[in-house]
Scaffold this motif. Structure first.
Motif, PDB file in Angstrom:
ATOM      1  N   ILE A  15      41.289 -14.387   2.708  1.00 37.95           N
ATOM      2  CA  ILE A  15      40.518 -15.532   3.229  1.00 37.95           C
ATOM      3  C   ILE A  15      40.628 -15.575   4.739  1.00 37.95           C
ATOM      4  O   ILE A  15      39.643 -15.781   5.459  1.00 37.95           O
ATOM      5  N   GLN A  16      41.831 -15.360   5.251  1.00 39.14           N
ATOM      6  CA  GLN A  16      42.009 -15.418   6.691  1.00 39.14           C
ATOM      7  C   GLN A  16      41.180 -14.350   7.394  1.00 39.14           C
ATOM      8  O   GLN A  16      40.642 -14.576   8.471  1.00 39.14           O
ATOM      9  N   ARG A  17      41.085 -13.171   6.760  1.00 37.40           N
ATOM     10  CA  ARG A  17      40.329 -12.105   7.390  1.00 37.40           C
ATOM     11  C   ARG A  17      38.834 -12.382   7.351  1.00 37.40           C
ATOM     12  O   ARG A  17      38.093 -12.050   8.259  1.00 37.40           O
ATOM     13  N   LEU A  18      38.365 -12.992   6.266  1.00 36.69           N
ATOM     14  CA  LEU A  18      36.917 -13.206   6.140  1.00 36.69           C
ATOM     15  C   LEU A  18      36.451 -14.472   6.855  1.00 36.69           C
ATOM     16  O   LEU A  18      35.280 -14.619   7.183  1.00 36.69           O
ATOM     17  N   ARG A  19      37.398 -15.383   7.082  1.00 38.49           N
ATOM     18  CA  ARG A  19      37.030 -16.625   7.762  1.00 38.49           C
ATOM     19  C   ARG A  19      36.547 -16.311   9.166  1.00 38.49           C
ATOM     20  O   ARG A  19      37.147 -15.554   9.883  1.00 38.49           O
ATOM     21  N   GLY A  20      35.457 -16.890   9.564  1.00 36.56           N
ATOM     22  CA  GLY A  20      34.953 -16.644  10.908  1.00 36.56           C
ATOM     23  C   GLY A  20      34.122 -15.389  10.998  1.00 36.56           C
ATOM     24  O   GLY A  20      33.557 -15.086  12.039  1.00 36.56           O
ATOM     25  N   SER A  21      34.033 -14.638   9.909  1.00 30.03           N
ATOM     26  CA  SER A  21      33.187 -13.439   9.963  1.00 30.03           C
ATOM     27  C   SER A  21      31.732 -13.859   9.821  1.00 30.03           C
ATOM     28  O   SER A  21      31.425 -14.986   9.427  1.00 30.03           O
ATOM     29  N   HIS A  22      30.869 -12.903  10.128  1.00 34.74           N
ATOM     30  CA  HIS A  22      29.445 -13.225  10.067  1.00 34.74           C
ATOM     31  C   HIS A  22      29.030 -13.604   8.659  1.00 34.74           C
ATOM     32  O   HIS A  22      28.208 -14.502   8.454  1.00 34.74           O
ATOM     33  N   LEU A  23      29.610 -12.942   7.678  1.00 36.11           N
ATOM     34  CA  LEU A  23      29.274 -13.236   6.285  1.00 36.11           C
ATOM     35  C   LEU A  23      29.593 -14.694   5.961  1.00 36.11           C
ATOM     36  O   LEU A  23      28.829 -15.382   5.291  1.00 36.11           O
ATOM     37  N   HIS A  24      30.731 -15.149   6.476  1.00 36.29           N
ATOM     38  CA  HIS A  24      31.144 -16.534   6.241  1.00 36.29           C
ATOM     39  C   HIS A  24      30.094 -17.506   6.746  1.00 36.29           C
ATOM     40  O   HIS A  24      29.669 -18.430   6.044  1.00 36.29           O
ATOM     41  N   SER A  25      29.625 -17.288   7.993  1.00 34.89           N
ATOM     42  CA  SER A  25      28.653 -18.242   8.541  1.00 34.89           C
ATOM     43  C   SER A  25      27.308 -18.119   7.835  1.00 34.89           C
ATOM     44  O   SER A  25      26.608 -19.115   7.634  1.00 34.89           O
ATOM     45  N   GLN A  26      26.981 -16.898   7.404  1.00 38.46           N
ATOM     46  CA  GLN A  26      25.721 -16.733   6.670  1.00 38.46           C
ATOM     47  C   GLN A  26      25.755 -17.504   5.358  1.00 38.46           C
ATOM     48  O   GLN A  26      24.796 -18.165   4.982  1.00 38.46           O
ATOM     49  N   ILE A  27      26.881 -17.392   4.647  1.00 37.81           N
ATOM     50  CA  ILE A  27      26.980 -18.077   3.352  1.00 37.81           C
ATOM     51  C   ILE A  27      26.959 -19.586   3.548  1.00 37.81           C
ATOM     52  O   ILE A  27      26.318 -20.317   2.787  1.00 37.81           O
ATOM     53  N   GLU A  28      27.635 -20.047   4.608  1.00 40.84           N
ATOM     54  CA  GLU A  28      27.625 -21.489   4.882  1.00 40.84           C
ATOM     55  C   GLU A  28      26.210 -21.972   5.117  1.00 40.84           C
ATOM     56  O   GLU A  28      25.776 -23.010   4.608  1.00 40.84           O
ATOM     57  N   ARG A  29      25.464 -21.190   5.920  1.00 41.94           N
ATOM     58  CA  ARG A  29      24.096 -21.582   6.232  1.00 41.94           C
ATOM     59  C   ARG A  29      23.245 -21.609   4.973  1.00 41.94           C
ATOM     60  O   ARG A  29      22.470 -22.531   4.748  1.00 41.94           O
ATOM     61  N   GLN A  30      23.420 -20.595   4.136  1.00 42.87           N
ATOM     62  CA  GLN A  30      22.666 -20.537   2.891  1.00 42.87           C
ATOM     63  C   GLN A  30      22.985 -21.748   2.022  1.00 42.87           C
ATOM     64  O   GLN A  30      22.111 -22.343   1.405  1.00 42.87           O
ATOM     65  N   ALA A  31      24.266 -22.088   1.956  1.00 38.87           N
ATOM     66  CA  ALA A  31      24.668 -23.222   1.129  1.00 38.87           C
ATOM     67  C   ALA A  31      24.022 -24.506   1.646  1.00 38.87           C
ATOM     68  O   ALA A  31      23.554 -25.347   0.870  1.00 38.87           O
ATOM     69  N   LYS A  32      23.994 -24.673   2.972  1.00 37.58           N
ATOM     70  CA  LYS A  32      23.368 -25.881   3.529  1.00 37.58           C
ATOM     71  C   LYS A  32      21.889 -25.904   3.220  1.00 37.58           C
ATOM     72  O   LYS A  32      21.323 -26.926   2.833  1.00 37.58           O
ATOM     73  N   GLU A  33      21.232 -24.743   3.387  1.00 39.49           N
ATOM     74  CA  GLU A  33      19.777 -24.734   3.203  1.00 39.49           C
ATOM     75  C   GLU A  33      19.391 -24.966   1.758  1.00 39.49           C
ATOM     76  O   GLU A  33      18.339 -25.527   1.478  1.00 39.49           O
ATOM     77  N   CYS A  34      20.240 -24.539   0.842  1.00 38.79           N
ATOM     78  CA  CYS A  34      19.848 -24.671  -0.560  1.00 38.79           C
ATOM     79  C   CYS A  34      19.875 -26.117  -1.020  1.00 38.79           C
ATOM     80  O   CYS A  34      19.375 -26.441  -2.092  1.00 38.79           O
ATOM     81  N   LEU A  35      20.470 -26.997  -0.189  1.00 40.34           N
ATOM     82  CA  LEU A  35      20.504 -28.412  -0.562  1.00 40.34           C
ATOM     83  C   LEU A  35      19.105 -29.008  -0.646  1.00 40.34           C
ATOM     84  O   LEU A  35      18.888 -30.007  -1.310  1.00 40.34           O
ATOM     85  N   HIS A  36      18.151 -28.369   0.065  1.00 37.43           N
ATOM     86  CA  HIS A  36      16.783 -28.873   0.011  1.00 37.43           C
ATOM     87  C   HIS A  36      16.115 -28.573  -1.316  1.00 37.43           C
ATOM     88  O   HIS A  36      15.092 -29.143  -1.647  1.00 37.43           O
ATOM     89  N   GLN A  37      16.704 -27.638  -2.054  1.00 41.92           N
ATOM     90  CA  GLN A  37      16.025 -27.214  -3.269  1.00 41.92           C
ATOM     91  C   GLN A  37      16.098 -28.292  -4.332  1.00 41.92           C
ATOM     92  O   GLN A  37      17.092 -29.019  -4.428  1.00 41.92           O
ATOM     93  N   PRO A  38      15.030 -28.404  -5.133  1.00 36.80           N
ATOM     94  CA  PRO A  38      14.980 -29.495  -6.125  1.00 36.80           C
ATOM     95  C   PRO A  38      16.024 -29.373  -7.231  1.00 36.80           C
ATOM     96  O   PRO A  38      16.477 -30.363  -7.760  1.00 36.80           O
ATOM     97  N   ASP A  39      16.393 -28.144  -7.568  1.00 37.12           N
ATOM     98  CA  ASP A  39      17.308 -28.048  -8.713  1.00 37.12           C
ATOM     99  C   ASP A  39      18.771 -28.208  -8.338  1.00 37.12           C
ATOM    100  O   ASP A  39      19.652 -28.057  -9.187  1.00 37.12           O
ATOM    101  N   VAL A  40      19.025 -28.522  -7.082  1.00 40.75           N
ATOM    102  CA  VAL A  40      20.411 -28.792  -6.681  1.00 40.75           C
ATOM    103  C   VAL A  40      20.630 -30.303  -6.677  1.00 40.75           C
ATOM    104  O   VAL A  40      20.068 -31.024  -5.864  1.00 40.75           O
ATOM    105  N   LYS A  41      21.453 -30.758  -7.620  1.00 39.79           N
ATOM    106  CA  LYS A  41      21.604 -32.209  -7.767  1.00 39.79           C
ATOM    107  C   LYS A  41      22.934 -32.677  -7.217  1.00 39.79           C
ATOM    108  O   LYS A  41      23.908 -31.930  -7.174  1.00 39.79           O
TER     109      LYS A  41
END
Lengths: 525, 227
Positions: A15-41
């Motif tokens: 976790i420490q190695r992956l934290r702050g990596s580009h993949l981490h920020s990409q996944i965070e962004r994806q998670a935020k954006e998916c909140l707009h989707q209708p099937d996420v309650k």
């Protein structure tokens, strides 16, 4: 250590190695954006976000990243173990590696002083501009390299390995007669054929192999067609672990580039391209002495090779950038070697001026460029080629030129080669000793380069498929023994070192997979 | 994160625990019969560890660095303080392999920890420990264990200096309204694992590097440092 704690520590490290990596920020962004989707309650937020990440493939990317970390991770530390113990547990080997390194550094220092060329200096602006323009055709440059010589050649390193002794090893009596046959005198645990048969079970006579069952004379429906279909599925799934398992039976030529990139988790995302451009800027800004060593090595080896001379420019682009890449320094945590240190502007002792030289800590030796050359057949985009090479280096190739007790280290490979030969071809071994030939001296140069430049390219890539598939360099030692087994009849008739060398000079017609398969699974026990 | 906070106030970290001071007698290498002549190597060595007199120890873990020992057996002399019975020897660990193959290097210089949970008996009220080392292979000139340390078992510290109102707050958090909350037993049993996790993540720093190899743009080097 308690298993539960070990697992928790491993997880925390990853976790420490992956934290702050580009993949981490990409996944965070994806998670935020998916909140707009209708099937996420809101009520089932956690599960919905999780299943979104799963279906959109981000969970798989994270799995691949974790899998990659597991490849290069250090075992969890017992509290008292110092970091050098993790690089190499045996004290006498650490000492041997340190004194070898000192020799190499002295050699580099004296080369610099004799030739009057500084180890590193900033390029003048005009030279920088010229190099930028010439970046894609550095091969056309014909600098005067006659004064430069490689820092060391594999045979110098072999002498160091031969001279290694464990101070606690009792060699007074003839306890192990075998140890006096061969050159390597260190009692490492190496696997014999029965164990290898278990470990490499996918290579057995009843399993289909790329390199054997894809032969033109065999109908493709018997193996090849289905195998290629499975391969395409693996590539589509984008699963590193599946790709690694698949690669054990070889990769179809058309899928190999994608499969290797998956196994190594070498993506070619914008940040990777940017990183490569940053390295290129480093090459243009500063001129290093090792650059000349790289030029010389490429000119001496790859440029003279029928298969690889066309890639000369690529090799410069990859190797010069490789020297500037400080990300490579990380691998010294588990490499017994230590990066050379220096001080800028001669300010010795001033820790603020301490730097590593070259920036990646790796001093190239004669033949180093051959680690990159075969990859040029797979990747034509410089940044992708670079990423794949770098990952292969920090996982495997570094073990071929450092002194360590690791099972994939060159020392273990040498010992394994000798033992396999002594156990299964004792007459041949005895005969060669009688005429004054030590088999290891003939096979060492093959193993140090993982056979690059000695086999034809398609065969070499089939061998490297298995290195990746089994995450080990053992197949290199097995192949070396298998080559001797194949040419045993001819070797039994030679009466001098020169004729033995002649018998083994040309490996370009060999088919590696039948040799390995027969040696492992058809040798009488 | 309540469980995390509970954990951090509970057990002390093993790193803080000091090893017990003890004297180690010189290792005795056993020979068969009259072993005056130095002909055969010994394959068995006994190391006696005398813990401080009058202060029996409850052992948490034993750590050491191996030097070519193949197997180790740990025997403990325990004296139960309640009973008047004399102290008894018992075997805590029998023939623990330290090297995968006694003839080859694997594990020969590694660091090991034997935790109380790996012992066959409860290592409490220990007066004396005896380590029996075995190395059946003739390949080595000598074998031993180095840097032997014994760590005592510490009872978790009670919460220190928590003022009344603060402890009232934490008490209210533990209302037994367990709907949807994890069972306190499972939480406390996984506490040690979570402690390990948080200890490492506390620094919360990324390990990604920046990538500059020069110092303020300068990378002029003339000689490599040989030390």
């Amino acid at each position: 250590m308690d298993e539960g704690i070990e697992l928790s520590l491993t997880i925390a490290q990853i976790i420490q190695r992956l934290r702050g990596s580009h993949l981490h920020s990409q996944i965070e962004r994806q998670a935020k954006e998916c909140l707009h989707q209708p099937d996420v309650k809101l009520e089932s937020l956690k599960e919905d976000v999780r299943s979104f990440l799963k279906t959109s493939g981000w969970e798989r990317k994270l799995q691949n990243a974790v899998y990659r970390e597991l490849h290069i991770q250090l075992p969890p530390r017992h509290p008292p173990a110092p970091p050098e113990h993790l690089k190499e547990p045996l004290v006498y080997m650490r000492k041997a590696q340190a004194s070898w390194e000192k020799r190499v550094l002295k050699s580099l220092n004296s080369m610099s002083t004799e030739l009057g060329v500084p180890l590193a200096h900033m390029r003048p602006a005009a030279e920088q501009k010229e190099l930028t323009n010439k970046w894609n055709e550095m091969g056309t440059d014909e600098p005067d390299l006659s004064r430069f010589r490689p820092v060391y050649a594999p045979k110098d390193f072999l002498e160091v390995l031969i001279g290694l002794r464990n101070p606690n090893h009792d060699s007074s009596e003839d306890i192990s007669v075998r140890s006096h046959w061969g050159l390597i005198q260190v009692p490492l645990n190496v696997r014999d054929i029965p164990h290898l048969r278990e470990a490499y079970s996918e290579l057995n006579l009843t399993s289909g192999q790329m390199g054997i069952d894809d032969h033109a004379l065999i109908h493709p429906d018997l193996f090849e067609n289905e195998y290629v279909q499975i391969g395409k599925k693996v590539v589509m799934e984008e699963d590193s672990a599946a790709a690694q398992q698949y690669s054990r039976q070889g990769c179809p030529t058309g899928l190999r580039a994608d499969l290797w990139a998956l196994i190594l988790n070498a993506t070619n995302q914008p940040q990777d391209v940017m990183h490569y451009e940053q390295l290129k800027a480093g090459v243009i800004q500063h001129n290093l002495l090792v650059d000349n060593l790289i030029y010389k090595d490429v000119k001496l080896t790859a440029s003279n090779d029928d298969y690889y001379f066309v890639f000369e420019d690529f090799l410069y682009q990859v190797l010069l950038c490789f020297s500037r890449d400080t990300a490579v320094l990380e691998h010294f945590k588990y490499n017994s070697a230590t990066p050379p240190k220096s001080y800028i502007q001669g300010k010795v002792g001033d820790e603020e001026c301490a730097v590593v030289y070259p920036p990646n800590g790796v001093i190239p030796f004669h033949g180093f460029s051959m680690y990159v050359a075969p990859l040029c057949f797979l990747y034509n985009e410089p940044s992708k080629l670079y990423n794949v090479f770098r990952e292969m280096y920090i996982r495997y190739f570094f073990r071929l030129h450092s002194i360590s007790s690791h099972p994939s280290g060159i020392l273990s490979l040498c010992l394994q080669f000798e033992r396999l030969l002594q156990t299964h071809l004792p007459q041949l071994f005895y005969h060669l000793r009688q005429i004054g030939v030590q088999p290891l001296r003939l096979a060492f140069k093959w193993m140090v380069r993982a056979f690059s430049g000695y086999l034809s390219t398609d065969q070499l890539l089939l061998l490297w498929d298995r290195i990746l598939g089994y995450d080990s360099l053992e197949v290199v030692a097995v192949l070396a023994a298998a080559v001797f087994a194949f040419r045993a009849e001819n070797l039994m008739e030679v009466t001098s070192l020169a004729s033995a060398e002649a018998v083994l000079a040309d490996l370009s017609t060999l088919k590696v997979m039948p040799l390995i398969q027969v040696f492992l699974f058809a040798t009488a026990m | 994160m309540e469980a995390v906070k509970m954990m951090q106030t509970m057990s002390g970290t093993p790193d803080d625990t000091k090893p017990v001071n003890f004297t180690v007698k010189a290792p005795v290498y056993l020979q068969i019969g009259d072993a005056k002549a130095d002909t055969a190597h010994s394959g068995v060595c006994v190391v006696d560890v005398n813990l401080p007199f009058g202060k029996p120890v409850n052992i948490e873990e034993v750590t050491f660095k191996n030097y070519y020992t193949a197997y180790v057996t740990v025997r403990l002399l325990r004296r139960n303080p309640k009973q008047e019975a004399p102290a008894k020897w018992c075997t805590a660990v029998r023939d623990l392999p330290l090297m995968d193959n006694p003839h080859t290097e694997g594990g020969s210089q590694d660091y090991y920890t034997i935790h109380r949970t790996q012992m066959q008996v409860e290592p409490d009220h220990v007066v004396c420990a005896r380590l029996i080392l075995r190395q059946p292979s003739l390949a080595w000139l000598t074998f031993s264990l180095e840097d032997i340390k014994i760590f005592p078992h510490t009872e978790p510290d009670p919460e220190k200096e928590v003022s009344d109102w603060l402890s009232d707050l934490t008490l209210t958090d533990q209302h037994p309204d367990l709907e949807g909350l994890p069972d306190p037993q499972t939480v406390s049993s996984s506490i040690q694992q979570m402690w390990a996790l948080t200890e490492v993540m506390q620094t919360n720093q990324t390990t990604a590097s920046i990538g500059r190899f020069d110092v303020d743009g300068c990378y002029d080097i003339s000689l490599l440092s040989l030390t």
